[in-house]
Design a protein around this motif. Sequence first.
Motif, short mmCIF file in Angstrom:
data_model
loop_
_atom_site.label_atom_id
_atom_site.label_comp_id
_atom_site.label_asym_id
_atom_site.label_seq_id
_atom_site.Cartn_x
_atom_site.Cartn_y
_atom_site.Cartn_z
N MET A 1 9.36 -5.79 -3.23
CA MET A 1 8.18 -5.35 -2.52
C MET A 1 7.05 -5.19 -3.53
SD MET A 1 7.59 -1.88 -0.24
CE MET A 1 8.43 -2.44 1.20
N ASN A 2 5.90 -5.76 -3.24
CA ASN A 2 4.74 -5.60 -4.11
C ASN A 2 3.79 -4.57 -3.50
OD1 ASN A 2 3.18 -6.92 -2.15
ND2 ASN A 2 3.49 -8.90 -3.11
N LYS A 3 2.65 -4.34 -4.17
CA LYS A 3 1.74 -3.28 -3.76
C LYS A 3 1.18 -3.52 -2.36
CE LYS A 3 -2.25 -0.60 -5.20
NZ LYS A 3 -3.28 -0.39 -6.21
N SER A 4 0.79 -4.74 -2.03
CA SER A 4 0.22 -5.01 -0.71
C SER A 4 1.26 -4.81 0.40
CB SER A 4 -0.39 -6.41 -0.64
OG SER A 4 0.60 -7.39 -0.85
N GLU A 5 2.51 -5.15 0.12
CA GLU A 5 3.58 -4.91 1.10
C GLU A 5 3.84 -3.42 1.26
OE1 GLU A 5 6.12 -9.04 0.37
OE2 GLU A 5 6.61 -7.23 -0.78
N LEU A 6 3.74 -2.68 0.16
CA LEU A 6 3.91 -1.23 0.23
C LEU A 6 2.78 -0.58 1.01
CD1 LEU A 6 5.53 1.26 -0.58
CD2 LEU A 6 4.30 1.27 -2.75
N VAL A 7 1.56 -1.06 0.82
CA VAL A 7 0.42 -0.54 1.59
C VAL A 7 0.63 -0.81 3.07
CG1 VAL A 7 -2.04 -0.89 2.06
CG2 VAL A 7 -1.25 -0.66 -0.29
N ALA A 8 1.12 -1.99 3.42
CA ALA A 8 1.39 -2.32 4.82
C ALA A 8 2.47 -1.41 5.40
CB ALA A 8 1.80 -3.79 4.95
N GLU A 9 3.48 -1.10 4.61
CA GLU A 9 4.56 -0.21 5.05
C GLU A 9 4.04 1.22 5.25
OE1 GLU A 9 8.42 0.48 6.34
OE2 GLU A 9 7.51 -1.43 5.81
N ILE A 10 3.18 1.67 4.34
CA ILE A 10 2.58 3.00 4.48
C ILE A 10 1.71 3.04 5.72
CG2 ILE A 10 0.89 4.60 3.46
CD1 ILE A 10 1.98 3.69 0.70
N GLN A 11 0.94 2.00 5.95
CA GLN A 11 0.07 1.92 7.14
C GLN A 11 0.90 1.99 8.42
OE1 GLN A 11 -2.09 -1.75 7.42
NE2 GLN A 11 -3.38 -1.04 9.10
N LYS A 12 2.03 1.29 8.42
CA LYS A 12 2.93 1.31 9.58
C LYS A 12 3.50 2.72 9.81
CE LYS A 12 7.11 -0.50 9.54
NZ LYS A 12 8.20 -1.48 9.40
N ASN A 13 3.89 3.38 8.71
CA ASN A 13 4.47 4.72 8.84
C ASN A 13 3.45 5.78 9.24
OD1 ASN A 13 7.09 3.97 8.21
ND2 ASN A 13 6.80 4.28 6.03
N LEU A 14 2.18 5.58 8.85
CA LEU A 14 1.14 6.54 9.22
C LEU A 14 0.70 6.37 10.68
CD1 LEU A 14 -1.09 6.61 6.02
CD2 LEU A 14 0.50 8.36 6.82
N GLY A 15 0.98 5.25 11.26
CA GLY A 15 0.64 5.03 12.67
C GLY A 15 -0.75 4.48 12.85
N ASP A 16 -1.72 5.35 13.06
CA ASP A 16 -3.07 4.90 13.40
C ASP A 16 -3.99 4.76 12.19
OD1 ASP A 16 -3.19 7.58 12.87
OD2 ASP A 16 -4.51 8.08 14.54
N ALA A 17 -3.46 4.73 11.01
CA ALA A 17 -4.27 4.61 9.79
C ALA A 17 -4.66 3.16 9.55
CB ALA A 17 -3.50 5.13 8.59
N SER A 18 -5.84 2.99 8.95
CA SER A 18 -6.27 1.64 8.58
C SER A 18 -5.64 1.24 7.25
CB SER A 18 -7.80 1.60 8.45
OG SER A 18 -8.20 2.37 7.33
N LYS A 19 -5.78 -0.03 6.93
CA LYS A 19 -5.24 -0.53 5.67
C LYS A 19 -5.93 0.16 4.49
CE LYS A 19 -4.46 -4.74 3.01
NZ LYS A 19 -4.63 -6.18 2.96
N ALA A 20 -7.23 0.38 4.61
CA ALA A 20 -7.99 1.04 3.55
C ALA A 20 -7.52 2.48 3.34
CB ALA A 20 -9.48 1.03 3.87
N GLU A 21 -7.22 3.18 4.42
CA GLU A 21 -6.72 4.55 4.33
C GLU A 21 -5.33 4.59 3.68
OE1 GLU A 21 -8.84 6.73 8.14
OE2 GLU A 21 -7.04 5.51 8.47
N ALA A 22 -4.49 3.63 4.04
CA ALA A 22 -3.15 3.56 3.46
C ALA A 22 -3.23 3.25 1.96
CB ALA A 22 -2.31 2.50 4.18
N GLU A 23 -4.13 2.35 1.59
CA GLU A 23 -4.29 2.02 0.18
C GLU A 23 -4.85 3.21 -0.59
OE1 GLU A 23 -5.94 -1.63 -2.58
OE2 GLU A 23 -6.06 -1.76 -0.41
N LYS A 24 -5.76 3.96 0.03
CA LYS A 24 -6.32 5.15 -0.60
C LYS A 24 -5.23 6.21 -0.81
CE LYS A 24 -10.23 8.30 -0.11
NZ LYS A 24 -11.36 8.70 0.74
#
Length: 104
Positions: A1-24
Motif C-alpha cells: 500500500m502506498n500513500k495515495s492508497e492509504l489516503v483513500a482507505e482513510i477517506q473510506k473509513n471517515l465516511g463523508d470526508a473528502s480526499k483533501a481532508e483524509a490527506e490532511k
Amino acid sequence: MNKSELVAEIQKNLGDASKAEAEKALSAVLSSIKSAVKKAGKEVKLRDKDSKDAVAIQLVGFGTFSVGKRSARSGINPLTKEPIKIKAAKTVKFKAGAGLKDLL
C-alpha cells in the motif's frame, strides 16, 4: 500500500470526508510521529548505553516507535572490498503491539 492508497482507505473509513481532508489527517499524524521521534532522539543523548531506548510514541494495540543507538563498527566497502569504519548512529525502531500481531 502506498500513500495515495492509504489516503483513500482513510477517506473510506471517515465516511463523508473528502480526499483533501483524509490527506490532511494523515499528514497531521505523520508530522506528530516525526516530531515525537525527533524529541526522543534528543533524549537518547542523555541516557547511558545500558539503558532502554527512548520511547517516542506508544500506541496501545498498534505498536511503539522508539529511538535507539547503533554503536560504531567496522564494515567492508562492497566495491573496493576495503575495510571501513561506520560511525555510531541513532535509529528509529518499531515494535508491533499485541493488537497488530494478533491480526497476522
